[in-house]
Design a protein around this motif. Structure first.
Motif, PDB file in Angstrom:
ATOM      1  N   ARG A 258      49.230 -51.362   8.513  1.00  0.00           N
ATOM      2  CA  ARG A 258      49.602 -50.317   9.468  1.00  0.00           C
ATOM      3  C   ARG A 258      49.900 -49.003   8.771  1.00  0.00           C
ATOM      4  O   ARG A 258      49.550 -47.934   9.262  1.00  0.00           O
ATOM      5  CB  ARG A 258      50.822 -50.769  10.280  1.00  0.00           C
ATOM      6  CG  ARG A 258      50.538 -51.898  11.263  1.00  0.00           C
ATOM      7  CD  ARG A 258      51.685 -52.076  12.245  1.00  0.00           C
ATOM      8  NE  ARG A 258      52.904 -52.494  11.558  1.00  0.00           N
ATOM      9  CZ  ARG A 258      53.247 -53.759  11.355  1.00  0.00           C
ATOM     10  NH1 ARG A 258      52.441 -54.730  11.773  1.00  0.00           N
ATOM     11  NH2 ARG A 258      54.373 -54.074  10.752  1.00  0.00           N
ATOM     12  N   ALA A 259      50.543 -49.085   7.615  1.00  0.00           N
ATOM     13  CA  ALA A 259      50.970 -47.865   6.926  1.00  0.00           C
ATOM     14  C   ALA A 259      49.823 -47.135   6.254  1.00  0.00           C
ATOM     15  O   ALA A 259      49.772 -45.893   6.243  1.00  0.00           O
ATOM     16  CB  ALA A 259      52.044 -48.206   5.894  1.00  0.00           C
ATOM     17  N   ILE A 260      48.868 -47.862   5.692  1.00  0.00           N
ATOM     18  CA  ILE A 260      47.859 -47.236   4.844  1.00  0.00           C
ATOM     19  C   ILE A 260      46.923 -46.315   5.619  1.00  0.00           C
ATOM     20  O   ILE A 260      46.399 -45.337   5.083  1.00  0.00           O
ATOM     21  CB  ILE A 260      47.059 -48.325   4.084  1.00  0.00           C
ATOM     22  CG1 ILE A 260      46.448 -47.717   2.818  1.00  0.00           C
ATOM     23  CG2 ILE A 260      46.029 -48.985   4.986  1.00  0.00           C
ATOM     24  CD1 ILE A 260      45.938 -48.763   1.859  1.00  0.00           C
ATOM     25  N   LYS A 261      46.731 -46.583   6.903  1.00  0.00           N
ATOM     26  CA  LYS A 261      45.869 -45.733   7.728  1.00  0.00           C
ATOM     27  C   LYS A 261      46.444 -44.329   7.848  1.00  0.00           C
ATOM     28  O   LYS A 261      45.715 -43.355   8.063  1.00  0.00           O
ATOM     29  CB  LYS A 261      45.690 -46.347   9.112  1.00  0.00           C
ATOM     30  CG  LYS A 261      45.001 -47.705   9.114  1.00  0.00           C
ATOM     31  CD  LYS A 261      44.880 -48.242  10.525  1.00  0.00           C
ATOM     32  CE  LYS A 261      44.318 -49.658  10.544  1.00  0.00           C
ATOM     33  NZ  LYS A 261      42.987 -49.745   9.983  1.00  0.00           N
ATOM     34  N   HIS A 262      47.760 -44.216   7.736  1.00  0.00           N
ATOM     35  CA  HIS A 262      48.417 -42.913   7.804  1.00  0.00           C
ATOM     36  C   HIS A 262      48.585 -42.296   6.420  1.00  0.00           C
ATOM     37  O   HIS A 262      48.592 -41.067   6.288  1.00  0.00           O
ATOM     38  CB  HIS A 262      49.771 -43.052   8.486  1.00  0.00           C
ATOM     39  CG  HIS A 262      49.706 -43.683   9.840  1.00  0.00           C
ATOM     40  ND1 HIS A 262      49.120 -43.084  10.932  1.00  0.00           N
ATOM     41  CD2 HIS A 262      50.142 -44.899  10.282  1.00  0.00           C
ATOM     42  CE1 HIS A 262      49.197 -43.887  11.982  1.00  0.00           C
ATOM     43  NE2 HIS A 262      49.818 -44.989  11.616  1.00  0.00           N
ATOM     44  N   LEU A 263      48.734 -43.120   5.402  1.00  0.00           N
ATOM     45  CA  LEU A 263      48.980 -42.605   4.054  1.00  0.00           C
ATOM     46  C   LEU A 263      47.731 -41.988   3.426  1.00  0.00           C
ATOM     47  O   LEU A 263      47.829 -41.016   2.674  1.00  0.00           O
ATOM     48  CB  LEU A 263      49.510 -43.727   3.158  1.00  0.00           C
ATOM     49  CG  LEU A 263      50.900 -44.260   3.500  1.00  0.00           C
ATOM     50  CD1 LEU A 263      51.250 -45.437   2.599  1.00  0.00           C
ATOM     51  CD2 LEU A 263      51.945 -43.158   3.360  1.00  0.00           C
ATOM     52  N   ARG A 264      46.555 -42.543   3.708  1.00  0.00           N
ATOM     53  CA  ARG A 264      45.347 -41.999   3.066  1.00  0.00           C
ATOM     54  C   ARG A 264      45.087 -40.547   3.479  1.00  0.00           C
ATOM     55  O   ARG A 264      44.844 -39.696   2.612  1.00  0.00           O
ATOM     56  CB  ARG A 264      44.126 -42.871   3.363  1.00  0.00           C
ATOM     57  CG  ARG A 264      42.883 -42.435   2.576  1.00  0.00           C
ATOM     58  CD  ARG A 264      41.732 -43.391   2.787  1.00  0.00           C
ATOM     59  NE  ARG A 264      41.140 -43.261   4.111  1.00  0.00           N
ATOM     60  CZ  ARG A 264      40.223 -42.355   4.437  1.00  0.00           C
ATOM     61  NH1 ARG A 264      39.805 -41.470   3.541  1.00  0.00           N
ATOM     62  NH2 ARG A 264      39.730 -42.323   5.650  1.00  0.00           N
ATOM     63  N   PRO A 265      45.126 -40.212   4.771  1.00  0.00           N
ATOM     64  CA  PRO A 265      44.961 -38.790   5.119  1.00  0.00           C
ATOM     65  C   PRO A 265      46.039 -37.907   4.511  1.00  0.00           C
ATOM     66  O   PRO A 265      45.796 -36.743   4.196  1.00  0.00           O
ATOM     67  CB  PRO A 265      45.044 -38.803   6.652  1.00  0.00           C
ATOM     68  CG  PRO A 265      44.683 -40.188   7.051  1.00  0.00           C
ATOM     69  CD  PRO A 265      45.211 -41.068   5.963  1.00  0.00           C
ATOM     70  N   LEU A 266      47.237 -38.462   4.333  1.00  0.00           N
ATOM     71  CA  LEU A 266      48.326 -37.692   3.751  1.00  0.00           C
ATOM     72  C   LEU A 266      47.995 -37.265   2.323  1.00  0.00           C
ATOM     73  O   LEU A 266      48.321 -36.155   1.899  1.00  0.00           O
ATOM     74  CB  LEU A 266      49.609 -38.527   3.765  1.00  0.00           C
ATOM     75  CG  LEU A 266      50.918 -37.820   3.429  1.00  0.00           C
ATOM     76  CD1 LEU A 266      51.250 -36.777   4.478  1.00  0.00           C
ATOM     77  CD2 LEU A 266      52.049 -38.829   3.337  1.00  0.00           C
ATOM     78  N   LEU A 267      47.311 -38.149   1.578  1.00  0.00           N
ATOM     79  CA  LEU A 267      46.945 -37.854   0.189  1.00  0.00           C
ATOM     80  C   LEU A 267      45.559 -37.225   0.067  1.00  0.00           C
ATOM     81  O   LEU A 267      45.222 -36.674  -0.979  1.00  0.00           O
ATOM     82  CB  LEU A 267      46.988 -39.145  -0.643  1.00  0.00           C
ATOM     83  CG  LEU A 267      48.383 -39.666  -0.975  1.00  0.00           C
ATOM     84  CD1 LEU A 267      48.295 -41.072  -1.549  1.00  0.00           C
ATOM     85  CD2 LEU A 267      49.068 -38.731  -1.957  1.00  0.00           C
ATOM     86  N   GLY A 268      44.741 -37.343   1.102  1.00  0.00           N
ATOM     87  CA  GLY A 268      43.389 -36.807   1.019  1.00  0.00           C
ATOM     88  C   GLY A 268      42.508 -37.566   0.051  1.00  0.00           C
ATOM     89  O   GLY A 268      41.561 -37.004  -0.519  1.00  0.00           O
TER      90      GLY A 268
END
Length: 394
Positions: A62-72
């Motif tokens: 659940r978390a990684i789908k949001h974290l990847r755009p955060l880091l680009g």
């Protein structure tokens, strides 16, 4: 512990304040910098929900789908000590081994950068480098965050380390939340165990005295006893409505009055507005039991126990007062801080109820006890009528 609650509250207030500022600006969404700040806070909030339950495959997914755009990053992976937990992005297009890459950082105990040779990526692959940072929960490495990119950069390195540190903080807060729940449940079990065996015995003995002289009264008392014990030893939920708590306290008093007769008088005054308030389970009856036990067992011929539930706007004000023998304030103070005399001599349930109130609502909502030898005892508590995340049955 109130640290997790305060951290969550601060994050919510910050986001709410930012939204208010953005809405007030002409154009509605503010400047580009403000929009970027809001997007970052919102993304972090969404990712945090998946991490508070610990570093699990479900939470990581659940978390990684949001974290990847955060880091680009082209791809992002979260791994634990034993396996890869989740991956998002272009990494699925070729045989990347996130677990092997995460193990490198865990073994080194620091952030590492892997190049094309370490990655074994084919030419033209969008993930020819990886920045791998360990995840630390309470000082212990528990996994790794891996950001895959086409080219390494100092900005990506710093960003991955910052996000890994933030993930560690979320995991630590989640561990604290879990510890708090375990402690609260243990204290509730302890409180159930404190329900006086003498009370149970005396209640049944009181029922027995009515079996021949007043069978209907005996039947009513048996039903009250069954309902009281069923409620007190229920296994679901740490919260109940104040209405349910009051009803169970009435059952307790009915049983005690069957034993003491006219020597135990009860006064009850309740504002209907506070009845739906969610309160910690078994928060009221132990205070009333303490009033009856220490009032009647202290040699008084008769006592009056007064229970008041008043509406104070955003707060429900509860008081339990008796005109019994009272107590030395120093004894009560020591009991509340867990430094009183032997357990059998401490006021029943006071320290337990006080501790649970402080854990849930903060130190301002602990018990206030007014007493003196020969002057009776008054216990006051204030409970928010609406508290985030707290509902009856939860």
């Amino acid at each position: 512990m109130v640290v997790p609650v305060l951290a969550t509250l601060c994050a919510v207030l910050l986001a709410a304040h930012l939204v208010t500022l953005l809405r007030r600006r002409p154009g509605g969404l503010g400047t580009a910098a403000e929009r970027a700040t809001f997007d970052t806070l919102h993304t972090a909030s969404l990712a945090a929900r998946g991490l508070r339950g610990g570093l699990t495959a479900a939470g990581a997914g659940r978390a990684i789908k949001h974290l990847r755009p955060l880091l680009g990053a082209s791809a992002l992976a979260l791994v634990g000590h034993e396996s890869a937990l989740a991956m998002d992005g272009h990494g699925h297009e070729h045989p990347v081994d996130p677990y092997a890459h995460g193990s490198v950082a865990l073994a080194a105990g620091r952030t590492v950068v892997l190049g094309r040779a370490d990655m074994a990526c084919p030419a033209g692959c969008p993930v020819q480098t990886a920045v791998v940072a360990p995840l630390i929960d309470g000082g212990t490495p528990v996994g790794a965050l891996i950001a895959y990119a086409h080219q390494p950069s100092a900005i990506l390195l710093r960003a991955v380390e910052e996000v890994a540190s933030w993930i560690g903080e979320q995991l630590e807060l989640g561990s604290a939340d879990l510890h708090e729940r375990v402690v609260a449940e243990a204290e509730l079990r302890a409180l159930r165990a404190q329900i006086s065996p003498h009370f149970l015995y005396n209640s049944l003995n009181a029922v027995a005295t009515f079996v021949r002289t007043d069978p209907e009264r005996a039947r009513e008392l048996v039903l009250e006893f069954a309902d009281f014990t069923r409620y007190a030893f229920r296994q679901r939920g740490n919260f109940a409505t104040l209405s349910d708590e009051l009803r169970n306290t009435e059952r307790y008093l009915v049983l005690e009055q069957a034993r003491y007769g006219d020597a135990l008088k009860v006064s009850l005054r309740v504002a209907p507005e506070v009845l739906p308030t969610a309160v910690p389970f078994l928060v009221l009856q132990p205070l009333v039991e303490n009033a009856v036990r220490h009032g009647m067992d202290g040699g008084r011929e008769a006592i009056t126990v007064s229970i008041v539930a008043a509406d104070e706007g955003e707060t429900a004000l509860l008081t339990v007062e008796d005109d019994g023998i009272g107590a030395d304030p120093a004894v009560i103070r020591n009991a509340l801080i867990g430094d009183g005399p032997r357990a059998g001599e401490r006021p029943v349930g006071l320290s337990n109820v006080d501790s649970r109130l402080r854990q849930v609502f903060g130190d301002r909502h602990g018990l206030v006890v007014e007493t003196a030898p020969g002057a009776g005892t008054k216990v006051t508590l204030r409970i928010p009528k609406f508290a985030p995340g707290i509902t009856a049955g939860s």
